[in-house]
Motif scaffolding. Structure first.
Motif, PDB file in Angstrom:
ATOM      1  N   VAL A  34       0.842  -1.193   0.000  1.00  0.00           N
ATOM      2  CA  VAL A  34       0.000   0.000   0.000  1.00  0.00           C
ATOM      3  C   VAL A  34       0.876   1.242   0.000  1.00  0.00           C
ATOM      4  O   VAL A  34       1.845   1.344   0.772  1.00  0.00           O
ATOM      5  CB  VAL A  34      -0.941   0.015   1.224  1.00  0.00           C
ATOM      6  N   GLY A  35       0.538   2.192  -0.859  1.00  0.00           N
ATOM      7  CA  GLY A  35       1.199   3.489  -0.877  1.00  0.00           C
ATOM      8  C   GLY A  35       0.197   4.586  -0.620  1.00  0.00           C
ATOM      9  O   GLY A  35      -0.938   4.532  -1.117  1.00  0.00           O
ATOM     10  N   GLU A  36       0.590   5.592   0.176  1.00  0.00           N
ATOM     11  CA  GLU A  36      -0.283   6.715   0.496  1.00  0.00           C
ATOM     12  C   GLU A  36       0.509   8.015   0.384  1.00  0.00           C
ATOM     13  O   GLU A  36       1.686   8.070   0.765  1.00  0.00           O
ATOM     14  CB  GLU A  36      -0.852   6.572   1.909  1.00  0.00           C
ATOM     15  N   ASN A  37      -0.155   9.058  -0.094  1.00  0.00           N
ATOM     16  CA  ASN A  37       0.531  10.332  -0.304  1.00  0.00           C
ATOM     17  C   ASN A  37      -0.430  11.483  -0.053  1.00  0.00           C
ATOM     18  O   ASN A  37      -1.646  11.313  -0.110  1.00  0.00           O
ATOM     19  CB  ASN A  37       1.074  10.412  -1.734  1.00  0.00           C
ATOM     20  N   GLY A  38       0.125  12.657   0.222  1.00  0.00           N
ATOM     21  CA  GLY A  38      -0.690  13.857   0.353  1.00  0.00           C
ATOM     22  C   GLY A  38      -0.847  14.367   1.761  1.00  0.00           C
ATOM     23  O   GLY A  38      -1.363  15.467   1.972  1.00  0.00           O
ATOM     24  N   SER A  39      -0.416  13.602   2.764  1.00  0.00           N
ATOM     25  CA  SER A  39      -0.544  14.045   4.154  1.00  0.00           C
ATOM     26  C   SER A  39       0.657  14.882   4.550  1.00  0.00           C
ATOM     27  O   SER A  39       1.639  14.996   3.805  1.00  0.00           O
ATOM     28  CB  SER A  39      -0.665  12.841   5.083  1.00  0.00           C
ATOM     29  N   TYR A 317      -4.773  -8.089  -7.302  1.00  0.00           N
ATOM     30  CA  TYR A 317      -5.524  -6.852  -7.526  1.00  0.00           C
ATOM     31  C   TYR A 317      -4.621  -5.629  -7.483  1.00  0.00           C
ATOM     32  O   TYR A 317      -3.541  -5.623  -6.882  1.00  0.00           O
ATOM     33  CB  TYR A 317      -6.658  -6.706  -6.518  1.00  0.00           C
ATOM     34  N   ALA A 318      -5.082  -4.589  -8.161  1.00  0.00           N
ATOM     35  CA  ALA A 318      -4.450  -3.284  -8.147  1.00  0.00           C
ATOM     36  C   ALA A 318      -5.550  -2.234  -8.084  1.00  0.00           C
ATOM     37  O   ALA A 318      -6.583  -2.378  -8.748  1.00  0.00           O
ATOM     38  CB  ALA A 318      -3.589  -3.073  -9.396  1.00  0.00           C
ATOM     39  N   ALA A 319      -5.354  -1.200  -7.273  1.00  0.00           N
ATOM     40  CA  ALA A 319      -6.370  -0.162  -7.138  1.00  0.00           C
ATOM     41  C   ALA A 319      -5.710   1.171  -6.835  1.00  0.00           C
ATOM     42  O   ALA A 319      -4.626   1.222  -6.230  1.00  0.00           O
ATOM     43  CB  ALA A 319      -7.359  -0.517  -6.025  1.00  0.00           C
ATOM     44  N   TYR A 320      -6.388   2.247  -7.262  1.00  0.00           N
ATOM     45  CA  TYR A 320      -5.879   3.604  -7.064  1.00  0.00           C
ATOM     46  C   TYR A 320      -7.066   4.534  -6.815  1.00  0.00           C
ATOM     47  O   TYR A 320      -8.141   4.365  -7.409  1.00  0.00           O
ATOM     48  CB  TYR A 320      -5.119   4.065  -8.308  1.00  0.00           C
ATOM     49  N   ALA A 321      -6.876   5.528  -5.934  1.00  0.00           N
ATOM     50  CA  ALA A 321      -7.925   6.520  -5.698  1.00  0.00           C
ATOM     51  C   ALA A 321      -7.311   7.852  -5.307  1.00  0.00           C
ATOM     52  O   ALA A 321      -6.201   7.914  -4.748  1.00  0.00           O
ATOM     53  CB  ALA A 321      -8.874   6.042  -4.603  1.00  0.00           C
ATOM     54  N   HIS A 322      -8.056   8.912  -5.604  1.00  0.00           N
ATOM     55  CA  HIS A 322      -7.604  10.268  -5.273  1.00  0.00           C
ATOM     56  C   HIS A 322      -8.793  11.078  -4.767  1.00  0.00           C
ATOM     57  O   HIS A 322      -9.907  10.971  -5.293  1.00  0.00           O
ATOM     58  CB  HIS A 322      -6.998  10.965  -6.491  1.00  0.00           C
ATOM     59  N   LYS A 326     -11.897  20.239   0.035  1.00  0.00           N
ATOM     60  CA  LYS A 326     -12.117  21.683  -0.055  1.00  0.00           C
ATOM     61  C   LYS A 326     -12.289  22.282   1.343  1.00  0.00           C
ATOM     62  O   LYS A 326     -12.847  21.645   2.245  1.00  0.00           O
ATOM     63  CB  LYS A 326     -13.368  21.988  -0.884  1.00  0.00           C
ATOM     64  N   ASN A 327     -11.822  23.510   1.506  1.00  0.00           N
ATOM     65  CA  ASN A 327     -12.047  24.287   2.731  1.00  0.00           C
ATOM     66  C   ASN A 327     -11.613  23.565   4.001  1.00  0.00           C
ATOM     67  O   ASN A 327     -12.288  23.618   5.032  1.00  0.00           O
ATOM     68  CB  ASN A 327     -13.529  24.685   2.841  1.00  0.00           C
ATOM     69  N   GLY A 328     -10.495  22.845   3.917  1.00  0.00           N
ATOM     70  CA  GLY A 328      -9.954  22.179   5.099  1.00  0.00           C
ATOM     71  C   GLY A 328     -10.585  20.841   5.425  1.00  0.00           C
ATOM     72  O   GLY A 328     -10.390  20.312   6.531  1.00  0.00           O
ATOM     73  N   ALA A 329     -11.347  20.249   4.501  1.00  0.00           N
ATOM     74  CA  ALA A 329     -11.914  18.916   4.732  1.00  0.00           C
ATOM     75  C   ALA A 329     -10.782  17.905   4.931  1.00  0.00           C
ATOM     76  O   ALA A 329      -9.693  18.070   4.376  1.00  0.00           O
ATOM     77  CB  ALA A 329     -12.795  18.503   3.556  1.00  0.00           C
ATOM     78  N   GLY A 330     -11.044  16.846   5.685  1.00  0.00           N
ATOM     79  CA  GLY A 330      -9.975  15.913   6.043  1.00  0.00           C
ATOM     80  C   GLY A 330     -10.201  14.491   5.599  1.00  0.00           C
ATOM     81  O   GLY A 330      -9.791  13.548   6.280  1.00  0.00           O
ATOM     82  N   TYR A 331     -10.811  14.282   4.436  1.00  0.00           N
ATOM     83  CA  TYR A 331     -11.095  12.918   3.970  1.00  0.00           C
ATOM     84  C   TYR A 331      -9.828  12.281   3.407  1.00  0.00           C
ATOM     85  O   TYR A 331      -8.995  12.948   2.775  1.00  0.00           O
ATOM     86  CB  TYR A 331     -12.215  12.942   2.932  1.00  0.00           C
ATOM     87  N   THR A 332      -9.669  10.993   3.645  1.00  0.00           N
ATOM     88  CA  THR A 332      -8.463  10.264   3.256  1.00  0.00           C
ATOM     89  C   THR A 332      -8.815   9.032   2.433  1.00  0.00           C
ATOM     90  O   THR A 332      -9.902   8.461   2.583  1.00  0.00           O
ATOM     91  CB  THR A 332      -7.675   9.821   4.509  1.00  0.00           C
ATOM     92  N   VAL A 333      -7.881   8.598   1.583  1.00  0.00           N
ATOM     93  CA  VAL A 333      -8.069   7.377   0.793  1.00  0.00           C
ATOM     94  C   VAL A 333      -7.842   6.179   1.700  1.00  0.00           C
ATOM     95  O   VAL A 333      -6.729   5.937   2.176  1.00  0.00           O
ATOM     96  CB  VAL A 333      -7.111   7.337  -0.411  1.00  0.00           C
ATOM     97  N   ALA A 334      -8.890   5.429   1.927  1.00  0.00           N
ATOM     98  CA  ALA A 334      -8.868   4.293   2.837  1.00  0.00           C
ATOM     99  C   ALA A 334      -8.725   2.994   2.052  1.00  0.00           C
ATOM    100  O   ALA A 334      -8.512   2.983   0.836  1.00  0.00           O
ATOM    101  CB  ALA A 334     -10.146   4.268   3.673  1.00  0.00           C
ATOM    102  N   SER A 341      -4.058   7.743   5.159  1.00  0.00           N
ATOM    103  CA  SER A 341      -3.364   8.882   5.753  1.00  0.00           C
ATOM    104  C   SER A 341      -3.194  10.060   4.805  1.00  0.00           C
ATOM    105  O   SER A 341      -2.643  11.084   5.195  1.00  0.00           O
ATOM    106  CB  SER A 341      -1.972   8.441   6.246  1.00  0.00           C
ATOM    107  N   GLY A 342      -3.653   9.934   3.558  1.00  0.00           N
ATOM    108  CA  GLY A 342      -3.471  11.016   2.596  1.00  0.00           C
ATOM    109  C   GLY A 342      -4.593  11.070   1.586  1.00  0.00           C
ATOM    110  O   GLY A 342      -5.538  10.274   1.628  1.00  0.00           O
ATOM    111  N   ASN A 343      -4.474  11.996   0.632  1.00  0.00           N
ATOM    112  CA  ASN A 343      -5.548  12.156  -0.363  1.00  0.00           C
ATOM    113  C   ASN A 343      -5.330  11.310  -1.616  1.00  0.00           C
ATOM    114  O   ASN A 343      -6.128  11.361  -2.548  1.00  0.00           O
ATOM    115  CB  ASN A 343      -5.708  13.632  -0.736  1.00  0.00           C
ATOM    116  N   THR A 344      -4.240  10.528  -1.649  1.00  0.00           N
ATOM    117  CA  THR A 344      -3.967   9.626  -2.762  1.00  0.00           C
ATOM    118  C   THR A 344      -3.495   8.293  -2.200  1.00  0.00           C
ATOM    119  O   THR A 344      -2.729   8.256  -1.229  1.00  0.00           O
ATOM    120  CB  THR A 344      -2.876  10.199  -3.684  1.00  0.00           C
ATOM    121  N   GLY A 345      -3.949   7.200  -2.805  1.00  0.00           N
ATOM    122  CA  GLY A 345      -3.525   5.888  -2.333  1.00  0.00           C
ATOM    123  C   GLY A 345      -3.618   4.837  -3.410  1.00  0.00           C
ATOM    124  O   GLY A 345      -4.403   4.967  -4.350  1.00  0.00           O
TER     125      GLY A 345
END
Length: 354
Positions: A34-39, A317-322, A326-334, A341-345
Motif C-alpha cells: 500500500v502506498g499513500e501520499n498527500g498528508s 488486484y491493483a487499485a488507485y484513488a484520489h 475543499k475548505n480544510g476537509a480531512g477525507y483520506t483514501v482508505a 493517511s493522505g488524499n492519494t492511495g
C-alpha cells in the motif's frame, strides 16, 4: 437378533449425526503493498492486511430443528496477515459473534452483527464492496458502529416477491435505556437484474454516567445496482444529520493545520460500475461529499481497480484513488481495514478465500 441390534444402532447413529450442527470453517487471507501520499507526513509505503477484504477466519453453523425451523450461529475473528496479530486488541470474535433461530416467519439473531446500513453499502451500492483504495469508506461514513454493533437483536423477514426487510436494535446497556443505543433497518428489493435497497440508521451517543448528551445521529441511504452482464452499474445517495452521523475515517488530522470538523449535515453521492475485462473484473466509482454546515468542507473522489482472477478463490488486484478536499476537509483514501493517511492511495495485493 444380533443383526437387528446392529441395524438399530446404525439408524440411531445416523439420526444423531443428522441432529448435529453442521459447522463450516471459512475465511479470507488478504495482503497488499500500500502506498499513500498527500498528508503532512509525506509519502508512505507499507504492507497491509486486508486492503481488499479484511483477513479473517470464521465458524458458521446450522442445525435443522424440524418443522421449518433451524438454529444458526457465526463466530468470526479478524487477523493481520502482515504481523499475525488479532486485528483488534483484547477481543477474539470481534468481527461477528451471534446466534439465532430461523423459521418460516423470518430469522432473529442476537450478538455482534453488521448493521443494515453497512450491508447496503457493501452488498448493493459500492462496486468495490467497501474494499480497495476506491472504497465507499473514502467519503461515506462507513466506520465505527455504522459498520457493526454489539448487543444487537436483528430480525430478517422472509423474501416475498423479491422483497425482504431487516430490523436491528443495539442496546446501549447504560442506566438510561436510550443512552448509547442504536437502531436501524433496511428494505431490500431484488428481482432479475435490478437490486434496490433503502437503509436507515439512528445513533444515540449519550453517556449516562457523565451526563454527556448529544443530538441523535441519523443516516438515510439509498443504494442500487443493475446488471447488464457486460457491465454492472452502481449508485448511492445518502443524507446524514446530527452528531456523529458522519465521523471522519481518520480523525487524527493527517493534513496538519486546523483540524477538520466532522459534518453534522451532509449529503453523499456515488456512481460506479464493474465489468468483466479479460480474466478479471474492472471496477470504477466517483463520489462527492456535500457538507451543508457553515464550514462547507466538501470533497470529490474517484477510484479505479482491477481484480485478476487466478482461480475461483484466488486473485491479484491493483487499485488507485484520489480525493480533492475543499475548505480544510480531512477525507483520506482508505481501504477495507485502514482509514488511510493522505488524499492519494494505491494497493497491489493478493486475496484468497477459503
Amino acid at each position: 437378533m444380533k443383526k437387528a441390534v446392529c441395524i438399530a444402532l446404525g439408524l440411531a447413529a445416523g439420526a444423531g449425526a443428522h441432529a448435529q450442527t453442521n459447522v463450516t470453517i471459512y475465511g479470507i487471507a488478504d495482503a497488499a503493498f500500500v502506498g499513500e501520499n498527500g498528508s503532512s507526513a509525506g509519502h508512505q509505503t507499507k504492507i497491509t492486511s486486508g486492503a481488499a477484504s479484511a483477513s479473517r477466519i470464521g465458524f458458521r453453523g446450522k442445525e435443522d430443528l424440524g418443522n421449518g425451523m433451524s438454529a444458526f450461529f457465526t463466530l468470526e475473528t479478524g487477523a493481520k496477515i502482515d504481523t499475525g496479530e488479532l486485528d483488534a486488541a483484547n477481543t477474539i470474535f470481534n468481527r461477528q459473534a451471534f446466534v439465532g433461530i430461523r423459521t418460516n416467519a423470518g430469522a432473529i439473531a442476537f450478538g455482534r452483527q453488521y448493521t443494515p446500513y453497512h450491508l447496503t453499502l457493501t452488498s448493493v451500492a459500492d462496486p468495490f464492496g467497501t474494499g480497495y483504495a476506491g472504497t465507499a469508506k473514502n467519503l461515506f461514513p462507513d466506520n465505527g458502529t455504522n459498520v457493526r454493533t454489539s448487543n444487537t437483536i436483528m430480525y430478517t423477514s422472509p423474501k416475498v416477491s423479491g422483497v425482504h426487510a431487516e430490523l436491528a436494535y443495539s442496546a446501549g446497556e447504560q442506566t438510561e435505556l436510550s443512552a448509547g443505543r442504536q437502531f436501524g433497518g433496511a428494505l431490500d428489493y431484488a428481482q432479475g437484474a435490478l437490486r434496490v435497497r433503502l437503509a436507515y440508521n439512528n445513533k444515540n451517543t449519550d453517556v449516562a454516567a457523565t451526563g454527556v448528551n448529544h443530538d441523535l445521529g441519523r443516516n438515510v441511504l439509498l443504494g442500487a445496482n443493475y446488471d447488464f452482464k457486460w457491465i454492472k452499474l452502481y449508485g448511492a445517495f445518502e443524507v446524514d444529520k446530527g452528531f456523529n452521523s458522519a465521523t471522519l475515517g481518520n480523525a487524527n488530522n493527517p493534513y496538519g493545520g486546523v483540524k477538520p470538523t466532522p459534518s453534522t449535515d451532509g449529503r453523499e453521492i456515488l456512481l460506479g460500475f464493474s465489468a468483466p475485462v479479460g480474466p478479471g473484473t474492472l471496477m470504477f466509482s466517483t463520489q462527492r461529499k456535500d457538507d451543508r454546515t457553515h464550514l462547507n468542507q466538501d470533497a470529490r473522489e474517484w477510484g479505479i481497480g482491477y481484480l485478476y482472477a487466478l482461480s475461483r478463490r484466488t486473485g491479484l488486484y491493483a487499485a488507485y484513488a484520489h480525493i480533492h478536499n475543499k475548505n480544510g476537509a480531512g477525507y483520506t483514501v482508505a481501504n477495507n481495514t485502514e482509514p488511510g493517511s493522505g488524499n492519494t492511495g494505491y494497493n497491489l495485493g493478493i486475496r484468497q478465500t477459503f
